[in-house]
Design a protein around this motif. Structure first.
Motif, mmCIF file in Angstrom:
data_model
loop_
_atom_site.group_PDB
_atom_site.id
_atom_site.type_symbol
_atom_site.label_atom_id
_atom_site.label_comp_id
_atom_site.label_asym_id
_atom_site.label_seq_id
_atom_site.Cartn_x
_atom_site.Cartn_y
_atom_site.Cartn_z
ATOM 1 N N LEU A 11 53.620 60.333 62.729
ATOM 2 C CA LEU A 11 52.612 59.609 63.509
ATOM 3 C C LEU A 11 53.158 58.269 63.996
ATOM 4 N N VAL A 12 53.837 57.548 63.126
ATOM 5 C CA VAL A 12 54.418 56.258 63.508
ATOM 6 C C VAL A 12 55.474 56.456 64.592
ATOM 7 N N LEU A 13 56.305 57.486 64.451
ATOM 8 C CA LEU A 13 57.345 57.739 65.446
ATOM 9 C C LEU A 13 56.761 58.198 66.780
ATOM 10 N N VAL A 14 55.669 58.936 66.746
ATOM 11 C CA VAL A 14 55.006 59.365 67.986
ATOM 12 C C VAL A 14 54.456 58.151 68.731
ATOM 13 N N VAL A 15 53.807 57.249 68.020
ATOM 14 C CA VAL A 15 53.265 56.036 68.655
ATOM 15 C C VAL A 15 54.406 55.171 69.201
ATOM 16 N N LEU A 16 55.470 55.023 68.428
ATOM 17 C CA LEU A 16 56.628 54.254 68.893
ATOM 18 C C LEU A 16 57.242 54.879 70.139
ATOM 19 N N ASP A 17 57.402 56.190 70.141
ATOM 20 C CA ASP A 17 57.992 56.878 71.287
ATOM 21 C C ASP A 17 57.118 56.719 72.524
ATOM 22 N N ALA A 18 55.823 56.839 72.374
ATOM 23 C CA ALA A 18 54.916 56.671 73.516
ATOM 24 C C ALA A 18 55.000 55.250 74.066
ATOM 25 N N TRP A 19 55.067 54.271 73.183
ATOM 26 C CA TRP A 19 55.162 52.888 73.646
ATOM 27 C C TRP A 19 56.465 52.660 74.400
ATOM 28 N N LEU A 20 57.566 53.205 73.870
ATOM 29 C CA LEU A 20 58.860 53.042 74.535
ATOM 30 C C LEU A 20 58.872 53.723 75.911
ATOM 31 N N LEU A 21 58.297 54.904 76.004
ATOM 32 C CA LEU A 21 58.280 55.620 77.277
ATOM 33 C C LEU A 21 57.382 54.941 78.309
ATOM 34 N N ALA A 22 56.341 54.291 77.853
ATOM 35 C CA ALA A 22 55.393 53.666 78.780
ATOM 36 C C ALA A 22 55.854 52.292 79.253
ATOM 37 N N HIS A 23 56.950 51.767 78.709
ATOM 38 C CA HIS A 23 57.401 50.424 79.064
ATOM 39 C C HIS A 23 58.856 50.400 79.526
ATOM 40 N N PRO A 24 59.160 51.062 80.655
ATOM 41 C CA PRO A 24 60.526 50.950 81.183
ATOM 42 C C PRO A 24 60.715 49.612 81.878
ATOM 43 N N LYS A 100 70.971 55.172 83.113
ATOM 44 C CA LYS A 100 71.482 54.030 82.345
ATOM 45 C C LYS A 100 70.754 52.744 82.707
ATOM 46 N N LEU A 101 70.216 52.696 83.908
ATOM 47 C CA LEU A 101 69.609 51.469 84.410
ATOM 48 C C LEU A 101 68.122 51.332 84.092
ATOM 49 N N THR A 102 67.541 52.307 83.429
ATOM 50 C CA THR A 102 66.096 52.284 83.189
ATOM 51 C C THR A 102 65.689 51.432 81.997
ATOM 52 N N GLY A 103 66.616 50.874 81.288
ATOM 53 C CA GLY A 103 66.305 50.012 80.147
ATOM 54 C C GLY A 103 66.558 50.725 78.834
ATOM 55 N N ALA A 104 67.000 49.968 77.860
ATOM 56 C CA ALA A 104 67.352 50.551 76.564
ATOM 57 C C ALA A 104 66.138 51.133 75.854
ATOM 58 N N GLY A 105 64.996 50.487 75.964
ATOM 59 C CA GLY A 105 63.792 50.997 75.305
ATOM 60 C C GLY A 105 63.340 52.328 75.867
ATOM 61 N N PHE A 106 63.311 52.421 77.183
ATOM 62 C CA PHE A 106 62.907 53.675 77.820
ATOM 63 C C PHE A 106 63.873 54.795 77.472
ATOM 64 N N ARG A 107 65.173 54.503 77.513
ATOM 65 C CA ARG A 107 66.163 55.518 77.152
ATOM 66 C C ARG A 107 65.998 55.945 75.701
ATOM 67 N N ALA A 108 65.735 54.989 74.823
ATOM 68 C CA ALA A 108 65.522 55.330 73.412
ATOM 69 C C ALA A 108 64.298 56.215 73.251
ATOM 70 N N GLY A 109 63.242 55.916 73.991
ATOM 71 C CA GLY A 109 62.044 56.750 73.931
ATOM 72 C C GLY A 109 62.288 58.139 74.477
ATOM 73 N N ALA A 110 63.065 58.234 75.545
ATOM 74 C CA ALA A 110 63.370 59.542 76.133
ATOM 75 C C ALA A 110 64.250 60.372 75.209
ATOM 76 N N ILE A 111 65.080 59.740 74.421
ATOM 77 C CA ILE A 111 65.923 60.458 73.472
ATOM 78 C C ILE A 111 65.163 60.727 72.169
ATOM 79 N N LEU A 112 64.205 59.880 71.839
ATOM 80 C CA LEU A 112 63.437 60.061 70.610
ATOM 81 C C LEU A 112 62.533 61.285 70.684
ATOM 82 N N LEU A 113 62.033 61.632 71.849
ATOM 83 C CA LEU A 113 61.146 62.797 71.950
ATOM 84 C C LEU A 113 61.835 64.082 71.500
ATOM 85 N N PRO A 114 63.020 64.426 72.004
ATOM 86 C CA PRO A 114 63.684 65.609 71.450
ATOM 87 C C PRO A 114 64.085 65.420 69.989
ATOM 88 N N GLY A 115 64.310 64.160 69.587
ATOM 89 C CA GLY A 115 64.577 63.899 68.175
ATOM 90 C C GLY A 115 63.379 64.245 67.301
#
Length: 134
Positions: A11-24, A100-115
């Protein structure tokens, strides 16, 4: 669900991933607008999208675990291999090219979803293998 720690962590990781994806960053926001990624343009939409993906994979692994043990092991291991490939592909895609240019947070969120998918399916494999059946 004897130990709820996994689901609290999920649950914590889902909320974190959503926040990262919503803030590029600004370039990522332009990409979200231009390519019409409406599923992640706001935090509530991103939370719904990530939650839906995780719940679907929880249900798939649960249903696969209900089959006979050899079939369940085969299906869940195949799902795990596919989800690991999806994770590798996402990691490669979001660390090269324009992504690469979309921001580290957004990239982390995009990689966290398959994780998260790998985490859920991996727990499903563990549950199928460790469960004794009569």
């Amino acid at each position: 669900m004897r130990n709820p720690f996994f689901y609290v962590l999920l649950l914590v990781l889902v909320v974190l991933d959503a926040w990262l994806l919503a803030h590029p960053n600004l370039i990522g926001q332009a990409g979200v607008f231009f390519f019409e990624y409406s599923a992640i343009e706001t935090f509530p939409k991103a939370l719904g999208t990530v939650s839906m993906v995780v719940v679907v994979f929880i249900l798939i692994t649960w249903l696969a675990g209900r089959l006979s043990q050899p079939v369940a092991i085969g299906i869940t291991i195949a799902l795990l291999a596919g989800s690991v490939y999806y994770l590798f592909q996402s990691f490669s895609q979001y660390n090269t090219g324009i992504y690469k240019l979309t921001g580290a947070g957004f990239r982390a969120g995009a990689i966290l979803l398959p994780g998260l998918v790998v985490l859920v399916v991996g727990k499903g494999v563990w549950d199928v293998i460790s469960t004794k059946r009569n």
